[in-house]
Scaffold this motif. Structure first.
Motif, PDB file in Angstrom:
ATOM      1  N   MET A 161     -49.842 -29.783 -20.228  1.00 41.55           N
ATOM      2  CA  MET A 161     -49.054 -28.382 -20.611  1.00 41.55           C
ATOM      3  C   MET A 161     -50.090 -27.249 -19.940  1.00 41.55           C
ATOM      4  O   MET A 161     -49.073 -26.074 -19.585  1.00 41.55           O
ATOM      5  N   VAL A 162     -50.978 -27.677 -19.347  1.00 44.51           N
ATOM      6  CA  VAL A 162     -52.148 -26.521 -18.085  1.00 44.51           C
ATOM      7  C   VAL A 162     -51.416 -26.607 -17.108  1.00 44.51           C
ATOM      8  O   VAL A 162     -50.893 -26.336 -16.342  1.00 44.51           O
ATOM      9  N   VAL A 165     -47.184 -26.936 -16.637  1.00 44.23           N
ATOM     10  CA  VAL A 165     -45.730 -26.302 -17.549  1.00 44.23           C
ATOM     11  C   VAL A 165     -46.589 -25.228 -17.273  1.00 44.23           C
ATOM     12  O   VAL A 165     -45.714 -23.709 -16.524  1.00 44.23           O
ATOM     13  N   TRP A 166     -47.705 -24.488 -17.436  1.00 42.67           N
ATOM     14  CA  TRP A 166     -48.503 -23.233 -17.599  1.00 42.67           C
ATOM     15  C   TRP A 166     -48.719 -23.010 -15.969  1.00 42.67           C
ATOM     16  O   TRP A 166     -48.085 -22.044 -15.186  1.00 42.67           O
ATOM     17  N   LEU A 167     -49.641 -23.456 -15.212  1.00 44.51           N
ATOM     18  CA  LEU A 167     -49.980 -23.239 -13.559  1.00 44.51           C
ATOM     19  C   LEU A 167     -48.513 -23.608 -12.761  1.00 44.51           C
ATOM     20  O   LEU A 167     -48.700 -23.576 -11.472  1.00 44.51           O
ATOM     21  N   GLY A 168     -48.271 -24.958 -13.420  1.00 39.59           N
ATOM     22  CA  GLY A 168     -47.083 -25.446 -12.581  1.00 39.59           C
ATOM     23  C   GLY A 168     -47.300 -25.517 -10.623  1.00 39.59           C
ATOM     24  O   GLY A 168     -47.028 -26.359 -10.144  1.00 39.59           O
ATOM     25  N   TRP A 169     -48.621 -26.523 -10.845  1.00 41.41           N
ATOM     26  CA  TRP A 169     -48.980 -26.936  -9.513  1.00 41.41           C
ATOM     27  C   TRP A 169     -48.556 -28.390  -9.235  1.00 41.41           C
ATOM     28  O   TRP A 169     -48.749 -28.529  -8.604  1.00 41.41           O
TER      29      TRP A 169
END
Length: 334
Positions: A161-162, A165-169
């Protein structure tokens, strides 16, 4: 006649391995036989309503599912002894080929996680013991106990998720980029797709190594010879290097080698969360879709893999620690 110690050790391990594989095979087949999953229905899938009874019977006959369980098991054992593990109902390929292809994905994932958890856990445990009672020690213990009480699949979902999804790294799943030809996939692409599952798998194994290393180093620091070294003026890194490092390295390494079973079990969850195409993901698919040949092959291979890891730990301990060899020699002399 005196039997060499290594020969006795090898013979004992071989007998245990044969008994273990036989027991695992029987138990697995019995459990599969009582499973509510219908292999024919799972094989047909969404086309179940359009397939007639005669076609279902033909499918059952083709895969040998119309035979009694005992007859199927004996036939499978006979083929396995000859080196034929059958064909996968899901992938329509030989089971040995599916396992070989997926093994390298799982091996790279578990090797990276094994290395990371060992190094980070060893460093964290050493730092906590050298700063016993301080804020660093309390923080490391709190993190380790939190990790130990957290399900590994939840850690994987949090990382997904982190960072995906959120950061897209990092990519959210799979072992290679989707829609890219195999010859165009680079090593960097494979590493990027392996980062998140390897991180999730390694985090779950850090706490055991860190807490074990911390307690072992504290026991050494409280010993008389370390007290004598302190009296001579040894402090900090010098004290750790001369008296702590070599005394805690072997137990930590042994613990890591003995953790293959937990590592393989964690890989199943990590691969499922990240849809990583390894043995764990294939095991879940085979179980849910009633692929008996593949599931039997995977169970035997995973048993052999874990047994090999535990045997490697025993061999390493005997090679490095002469007290075990001396104890065995004394037992034979008696």
């Amino acid at each position: 006649m005196v039997v060499p110690g290594w020969l006795k050790f090898a013979f004992g391990k071989s007998v245990r391995l044969a008994a273990l594989l036989a027991a695992v095979s029987i138990i697995t087949f019995v459990l599969i036989s009582f499973s509510p999953v219908d292999p024919v229905r799972a094989y047909i899938g969404a086309d179940m309503m359009t397939v007639g009874a005669e076609q279902r019977l033909d499918i059952a006959v083709y895969w040998g599912l119309d035979q009694p369980p005992l007859e199927r098991f004996l036939k499978w054992v006979s083929s396995m002894i000859q080196g034929d593990f059958g064909s996968s109902m899901i992938y329509r390929e030989p089971v040995a080929g599916v396992i070989a292809e997926r093994f390298w994905y799982s091996l790279s994932l578990m090797a990276a996680a094994w290395l990371l958890s060992g190094l980070i856990g060893f460093a964290a445990g050493s730092a906590a013991a050298m700063n016993r009672g301080g804020w660093l020690d309390r923080v490391i213990q709190w993190v380790c106990y939190t990790i130990a009480s957290t399900p590994s699949f939840w850690i994987g979902m949090l990382l997904l998720m982190v960072f995906a999804v959120w950061l897209g790294w990092l990519p959210a799943g799979l072992g290679v980029p989707a829609g890219v030809a195999a010859e165009q996939v680079t090593i960097a692409d494979r590493i990027r797709h392996m980062v998140l599952p390897a991180a999730a798998l390694s985090i779950a194994g850090i706490s055991a190594v860190a807490l074990h290393t911390r307690q072992k180093l504290i026991d050494i620091l409280d010993s008389d010879f370390v007290l004598y070294a302190r009296a001579k003026g040894e402090r900090g890194w010098q004290l750790y290097r001369n008296h702590g490092l070599r005394n805690i390295a072997l137990p930590a390494m042994t613990l890591q080698l003995a953790s293959f079973s937990e590592l393989f079990g964690g890989a199943v969850l990590a691969e499922q969360v990240f849809t990583y195409p390894g043995l764990g993901h294939a095991t879940v698919e085979a179980g849910l879709r009633g692929d008996v040949p593949l599931l039997m092959g995977l169970v035997l291979f995973s048993t052999l893999f874990v047994f090999t890891g535990n045997t490697a730990a025993d061999v390493l301990y005997r090679l490095v620690d002469p007290r075990i060899r001396g104890h065995e020699n004394d037992s034979r002399n008696v």
